[in-house]
Structures are given as structure tokens and as C-alpha cells.
Design an enzyme around this catalytic site. Sequence first.
Site, PDB file in Angstrom:
ATOM      1  N   LYS A   1      -3.902 -14.649  -5.356  1.00 40.91           N
ATOM      2  CA  LYS A   1      -4.696 -14.395  -6.551  1.00 40.91           C
ATOM      3  C   LYS A   1      -3.734 -14.043  -7.684  1.00 40.91           C
ATOM      4  O   LYS A   1      -2.544 -13.814  -7.436  1.00 40.91           O
ATOM      5  CB  LYS A   1      -5.706 -13.276  -6.320  1.00 40.91           C
ATOM      6  CG  LYS A   1      -5.095 -11.923  -6.043  1.00 40.91           C
ATOM      7  CD  LYS A   1      -6.221 -10.915  -5.964  1.00 40.91           C
ATOM      8  CE  LYS A   1      -5.749  -9.544  -5.647  1.00 40.91           C
ATOM      9  NZ  LYS A   1      -6.795  -8.571  -5.668  1.00 40.91           N
TER      10      LYS A   1
ATOM     11  N   ARG B   1       0.566 -14.319   1.378  1.00 36.95           N
ATOM     12  CA  ARG B   1       0.069 -14.235   2.753  1.00 36.95           C
ATOM     13  C   ARG B   1      -1.336 -14.849   2.829  1.00 36.95           C
ATOM     14  O   ARG B   1      -2.227 -14.464   2.087  1.00 36.95           O
ATOM     15  CB  ARG B   1       0.048 -12.774   3.218  1.00 36.95           C
ATOM     16  CG  ARG B   1       1.437 -12.201   3.415  1.00 36.95           C
ATOM     17  CD  ARG B   1       1.414 -10.754   3.861  1.00 36.95           C
ATOM     18  NE  ARG B   1       1.087  -9.845   2.792  1.00 36.95           N
ATOM     19  CZ  ARG B   1       1.113  -8.502   2.906  1.00 36.95           C
ATOM     20  NH1 ARG B   1       1.438  -7.957   4.061  1.00 36.95           N
ATOM     21  NH2 ARG B   1       0.809  -7.734   1.889  1.00 36.95           N
TER      22      ARG B   1
ATOM     23  N   GLY C   1      -7.891 -15.592   0.366  1.00 35.47           N
ATOM     24  CA  GLY C   1      -6.644 -15.448   1.118  1.00 35.47           C
ATOM     25  C   GLY C   1      -6.172 -14.023   1.060  1.00 35.47           C
ATOM     26  O   GLY C   1      -6.966 -13.094   0.954  1.00 35.47           O
TER      27      GLY C   1
ATOM     28  N   VAL D   1       0.825  -1.213   0.000  1.00 39.75           N
ATOM     29  CA  VAL D   1       0.000   0.000   0.000  1.00 39.75           C
ATOM     30  C   VAL D   1       0.859   1.263   0.000  1.00 39.75           C
ATOM     31  O   VAL D   1       0.629   2.186  -0.783  1.00 39.75           O
ATOM     32  CB  VAL D   1      -0.963  -0.012   1.213  1.00 39.75           C
ATOM     33  CG1 VAL D   1      -1.610   1.352   1.419  1.00 39.75           C
ATOM     34  CG2 VAL D   1      -2.039  -1.063   0.994  1.00 39.75           C
TER      35      VAL D   1
ATOM     36  N   CYS E   1      -5.598  -9.253   3.582  1.00 40.91           N
ATOM     37  CA  CYS E   1      -6.692  -8.373   4.028  1.00 40.91           C
ATOM     38  C   CYS E   1      -7.960  -9.107   4.462  1.00 40.91           C
ATOM     39  O   CYS E   1      -8.367  -8.997   5.617  1.00 40.91           O
ATOM     40  CB  CYS E   1      -7.021  -7.367   2.931  1.00 40.91           C
ATOM     41  SG  CYS E   1      -5.690  -6.172   2.694  1.00 40.91           S
TER      42      CYS E   1
ATOM     43  N   PHE F   1      -8.615   1.088  -0.846  1.00 41.97           N
ATOM     44  CA  PHE F   1      -9.439   0.009  -1.401  1.00 41.97           C
ATOM     45  C   PHE F   1      -8.771  -0.693  -2.581  1.00 41.97           C
ATOM     46  O   PHE F   1      -9.414  -1.453  -3.288  1.00 41.97           O
ATOM     47  CB  PHE F   1     -10.799   0.572  -1.845  1.00 41.97           C
ATOM     48  CG  PHE F   1     -11.599   1.155  -0.712  1.00 41.97           C
ATOM     49  CD1 PHE F   1     -12.293   0.334   0.167  1.00 41.97           C
ATOM     50  CD2 PHE F   1     -11.643   2.525  -0.496  1.00 41.97           C
ATOM     51  CE1 PHE F   1     -13.026   0.858   1.223  1.00 41.97           C
ATOM     52  CE2 PHE F   1     -12.372   3.063   0.555  1.00 41.97           C
ATOM     53  CZ  PHE F   1     -13.058   2.233   1.420  1.00 41.97           C
TER      54      PHE F   1
HETATM   55  N1  NAD Z   1      -2.132  -5.178   0.601  1.00 48.56           N
HETATM   56  C1  NAD Z   1      -3.317  -4.724   0.226  1.00 48.56           C
HETATM   57  O1  NAD Z   1      -3.851  -5.089  -0.831  1.00 48.56           O
HETATM   58  C2  NAD Z   1      -4.055  -3.725   1.075  1.00 48.56           C
HETATM   59  C3  NAD Z   1      -5.164  -3.057   0.541  1.00 48.56           C
HETATM   60  C4  NAD Z   1      -5.836  -2.133   1.331  1.00 48.56           C
HETATM   61  C5  NAD Z   1      -5.399  -1.880   2.627  1.00 48.56           C
HETATM   62  N2  NAD Z   1      -4.323  -2.551   3.127  1.00 48.56           N
HETATM   63  C6  NAD Z   1      -3.886  -2.233   4.488  1.00 48.56           C
HETATM   64  O2  NAD Z   1      -2.722  -1.424   4.397  1.00 48.56           O
HETATM   65  C7  NAD Z   1      -1.834  -1.723   5.490  1.00 48.56           C
HETATM   66  C8  NAD Z   1      -0.469  -2.107   4.936  1.00 48.56           C
HETATM   67  O3  NAD Z   1      -0.617  -3.295   4.171  1.00 48.56           O
HETATM   68  P1  NAD Z   1       0.546  -3.809   3.198  1.00 48.56           P
HETATM   69  O4  NAD Z   1       0.005  -5.013   2.496  1.00 48.56           O
HETATM   70  O5  NAD Z   1       1.054  -2.671   2.415  1.00 48.56           O
HETATM   71  O6  NAD Z   1       1.642  -4.246   4.284  1.00 48.56           O
HETATM   72  P2  NAD Z   1       3.176  -4.641   4.036  1.00 48.56           P
HETATM   73  O7  NAD Z   1       3.490  -5.629   5.075  1.00 48.56           O
HETATM   74  O8  NAD Z   1       3.378  -4.984   2.589  1.00 48.56           O
HETATM   75  O9  NAD Z   1       3.963  -3.277   4.310  1.00 48.56           O
HETATM   76  C9  NAD Z   1       4.137  -2.719   5.554  1.00 48.56           C
HETATM   77  C10 NAD Z   1       5.464  -1.980   5.548  1.00 48.56           C
HETATM   78  O10 NAD Z   1       5.586  -1.237   6.766  1.00 48.56           O
HETATM   79  C11 NAD Z   1       6.940  -1.296   7.174  1.00 48.56           C
HETATM   80  N3  NAD Z   1       7.027  -0.951   8.594  1.00 48.56           N
HETATM   81  C12 NAD Z   1       6.687  -1.681   9.674  1.00 48.56           C
HETATM   82  N4  NAD Z   1       6.940  -1.007  10.808  1.00 48.56           N
HETATM   83  C13 NAD Z   1       7.452   0.191  10.442  1.00 48.56           C
HETATM   84  C14 NAD Z   1       7.916   1.329  11.153  1.00 48.56           C
HETATM   85  N5  NAD Z   1       7.898   1.346  12.482  1.00 48.56           N
HETATM   86  N6  NAD Z   1       8.383   2.381  10.460  1.00 48.56           N
HETATM   87  C15 NAD Z   1       8.406   2.351   9.106  1.00 48.56           C
HETATM   88  N7  NAD Z   1       7.981   1.304   8.379  1.00 48.56           N
HETATM   89  C16 NAD Z   1       7.511   0.232   9.035  1.00 48.56           C
HETATM   90  C17 NAD Z   1       7.359  -2.712   6.854  1.00 48.56           C
HETATM   91  O11 NAD Z   1       8.761  -2.862   6.804  1.00 48.56           O
HETATM   92  C18 NAD Z   1       6.676  -2.918   5.488  1.00 48.56           C
HETATM   93  O12 NAD Z   1       7.535  -2.522   4.435  1.00 48.56           O
HETATM   94  C19 NAD Z   1      -2.516  -2.810   6.298  1.00 48.56           C
HETATM   95  O13 NAD Z   1      -3.249  -2.220   7.337  1.00 48.56           O
HETATM   96  C20 NAD Z   1      -3.466  -3.430   5.302  1.00 48.56           C
HETATM   97  O14 NAD Z   1      -4.587  -4.018   5.911  1.00 48.56           O
HETATM   98  C21 NAD Z   1      -3.637  -3.460   2.378  1.00 48.56           C
END
Ligand code: NAD
Length: 435
Positions: free
Chosen positions: A322, A329, A258, A11, A261, A150
Site C-alpha cells: 500500500k 510482504r 497484501g 511495530v 498482517c 492496530f
Molecule cells: N506491521 C504491521 O503493520 C503490524 C501491525 C499490527 C501488528 N503487527 C504484528 O506485530 C508483530 C511484528 O510485526 P512487524 O511487522 O513489526 O515484524 P518485523 O518482521 O518487521 O519485525 C520483527 C523483528 O523481530 C526481530 N526478532 C526476531 N526474533 C527475535 C528474537 N529472538 N529476539 C529479538 N528480536 C527478534 C526481527 O529481527 C525483526 O526485526 C507481528 O505479530 C505482526 O502481526 C504488525
Amino acid sequence: MRIGVVGTGYVGLVTGTCFADSGNAVTCLDINADKVARLRRGEIPIYEPGLEELVERNTRSGRLRFTTDTAEAIRAAEVVFLAVGTPPAADGSADLTALWKVIDTIAPYLDTAAVVVTKSTVPVGTCAGIERRLQERLGRDCRVASNPEFLKEGAAIEDFQKPDRVVVGVRSADVGDILRTLYAPFLRTENPFLVMSPESSEMTKYVANALLATKISFINEVANLCERMEADIDDVRRGIGHDSRIGFAFLFPGAGYGGSCFPKDVQALAAMARDKGVVPRILTAVHDTNVAQKQVLGGKIVAHFGGDLKGRRVAIWGLAFKPRTDDVRDAPAIDLIEQLLAAGSSVSVYDPEAMDNVRAMYGDRLTYASGSLEALDAADCLAIVTEWGDFRRPDFDTMAARMKAKVIFDGRNLYAPQEMRARGFAYHSIGKAAV
Ligand SMILES: NC(=O)c1ccc[n+]([C@@H]2O[C@H](COP(=O)([O-])OP(=O)(O)OC[C@H]3O[C@@H](n4cnc5c(N)ncnc54)[C@H](O)[C@@H]3O)[C@@H](O)[C@H]2O)c1
């Protein structure tokens, strides 16, 4: 605008890159030094169509930067987006450890006029909690907003740049206006910019994901019933989908949902409900149905071989949760691998993008094929778990020649059963009679 993005994962990286591409100066901050170093070299740590070119272009223009230095990312930022992970805790609730750590780290560097925006999916009340925490740390009020994301992995750039809607939760109109300005380039087609309270905005994200997950679990349960009723789920799906009150979206049966999210967000919303004394009957059923669905394909394989997979080899096509992502994950393929290994099978796997992520989990416990056909060598059967385009029209004759037996367990209903029978395959799919 000068923007800081904290957390450069799926994200954060997409958010930062797209805001840079629309002309803002963006600094992405991450604690993962290796990830930051790779991004600085132009290496993209995730597979997401279109992302590499966009990162390259905006890095070259100087609008997009990556750092591990909090001061560098936050000090000059007018808007700070929080995009760190919010994984499930043991009780299913969202674990906000990373988020609170970030708040404490960035607080000293926040400009008095900066707006802190949660893009991570966070429980209702988190914005209010951040407001309180920053007030305690800094002795002054800070502007905090909610702006759930989203986007869909695999189409993340497209979704971010052409969103169906943008939702923001704010306490004051001026913060809403800042975010409206930021999103204006992506809303030229008049798709709505919806302003509400942070609480409603936080709730919206969970409700959207929970409803989508509900549709999937519903059709999966019905598919399992169809199999026992000699009904065909695809016919039933067509029969209901043309009803304009129902539609077709998210009503494809399969191997279970899966990704990072749906599973966690359904459980987190259920945990919020329990916390407030509301019994989450539907949410609990959606989750339990999905956990069970992830065992269905493996169950069919084990049953086909009379309960014993020792000495058998199962080929798996598709590991990512997907198509068009490398994200494994909570992927159904992982549940299947576990089930097959526990039953004594050897497993050869192939995925166009997710091989490295699975290799990092399983090492030499699996055979990693160089292509989809190579995965079939000496296989007693094939299981299809992810509907990558490559798998939709394979060369069935070559497949048959490479496999030990012509048996397919299709968790995504990619092929026509009659055609598979005509080609001499035993073909098991979801929600219809095996042929
Ligand atoms: N992946 C998706 O499709 C998606 C879609 C919508 C919303 N979200 C939401 O967005 C959020 C992030 O999801 P993601 O899939 O991008 O996660 P991710 O695990 O891919 O990325 C999280 C990042 O945050 C970094 N991080 C952790 N602690 C940190 C800190 N203290 N300082 C700086 N960086 C730090 C990690 O190293 C990692 O690179 C979640 O809440 C998720 O539910 C994800």
C-alpha cells in the site's frame, strides 16, 4: 517508566520510539545485529513517514537505545513489550517460534515485578501459555498482558500517538493501571482504554483484521460481478456507502489485500477455528477470494495480449502493498510480477520507496526504473498496483509518448474511464467496463 521492546521491526520500532517520545526510557532489542548497528548510526531500516525524525530526537536525548544484548534491554525494564514476527506456518496457523525463543532468552533477566506484554499478533491462549512457560522457567508467577497493535503502516506514528482505542488484556487491575499510565499521553482526546481478559484482547486483534479483510474481499467479488453485469462498482459503492449502516471504509475494489498482517491473520484465525471444531466458512472464502483477486489484473493483461506475453514489456507502477510504506510482504505486485514472468513478459517496475526490497527478491530479472515515466519506456502496457499519490495525476501526454502502446491496467481505479478514452488510452480497471 523503563521499557524493553523485543523485536525492532515495523511495530517494535514505532512502539519503542513513541514510548520514548512520551518520556520513557526505552531499550529496543533485536537479534539482527546489522539492523541494530544501522539504528545506532541513525539509519532507519524501514520507510515510515515521520519515524526518522522521532528516532533521531529520542536517540539524541538518550531516551531511546538499541541493543543486541538481552541483559541490557531486560534487566531494568518495568514493562517488556514483545514485538517479534508471528508469520504463518504451513497450515496457516501463527508460527510462534520467535516468540517462544524470546521468552526463554529474556526469562532469566526479568525483574520480579516486570510486566511482559505481547504486542505481536498472537493466537488466543498465547498469554496463558507465556504465563505457564515463565512459571516453569522461573518457578514463580510473572505478570503477562496482551496489548494488540492496530497501527497502519504508512500512518504508524499517527496511529500510535492518536489511537482510536487501546485494548489491553490483563489478569489483574494493577497491570491494567500500569498500561493505562503508559498510554495516558496518547489518550488525551478521551479515546477509550479498553480493559478485558487476555483471551478477549488476543481475539479482538484477529477479529478486527479479519473483518477489514472481509470487507475488501466482499467488494472485490462484487466488483468482478459488476464487470460482467455492465454495472459500475464506483456507482454501486457510492450507492451503498451513504447508508449509515454500511459506510465507505475498506470498500474500495482493487488488486487484492497484501501486507504482513491481513493474509496471515485471516488464515491464523481460520486455523484457530478449525482447531476448536468451528468450520471457518467465511474466513476461508475471504482468503480464497483474495488469492484469486491477486490474479485478476494479470489475467486481464494476459487476455489482452491473446495469452502470450513473449517479447512484451509490462511496466508496473507501485510495488509496496500500500502507499506510504516500503513493505512488499505478500504484496499484490509480487503476485503480478510472478504471473507476468511466467507468461514470458519482461517487466519494468517503479515504486517511490519499495525498489530496494523488490530488487533484493528479483535481482536482474526485472528492470528497475529511476522514475514512473522511465518505467514506461518501450512498454506495451502499464499496470498500476499501488495507489501512491504520485500516480494520481500523471502527465498523460508524456506517458503516451514514452509507451509503445497506450494501454493501462489500473488495479486501483485511479482515473476516470471517460477521460482516459478521450485521451486515446485503452483503459482497464476493476469492477467497470473497459474502455
Ligand atoms: N506491521 C504491521 O503493520 C503490524 C501491525 C499490527 C501488528 N503487527 C504484528 O506485530 C508483530 C511484528 O510485526 P512487524 O511487522 O513489526 O515484524 P518485523 O518482521 O518487521 O519485525 C520483527 C523483528 O523481530 C526481530 N526478532 C526476531 N526474533 C527475535 C528474537 N529472538 N529476539 C529479538 N528480536 C527478534 C526481527 O529481527 C525483526 O526485526 C507481528 O505479530 C505482526 O502481526 C504488525
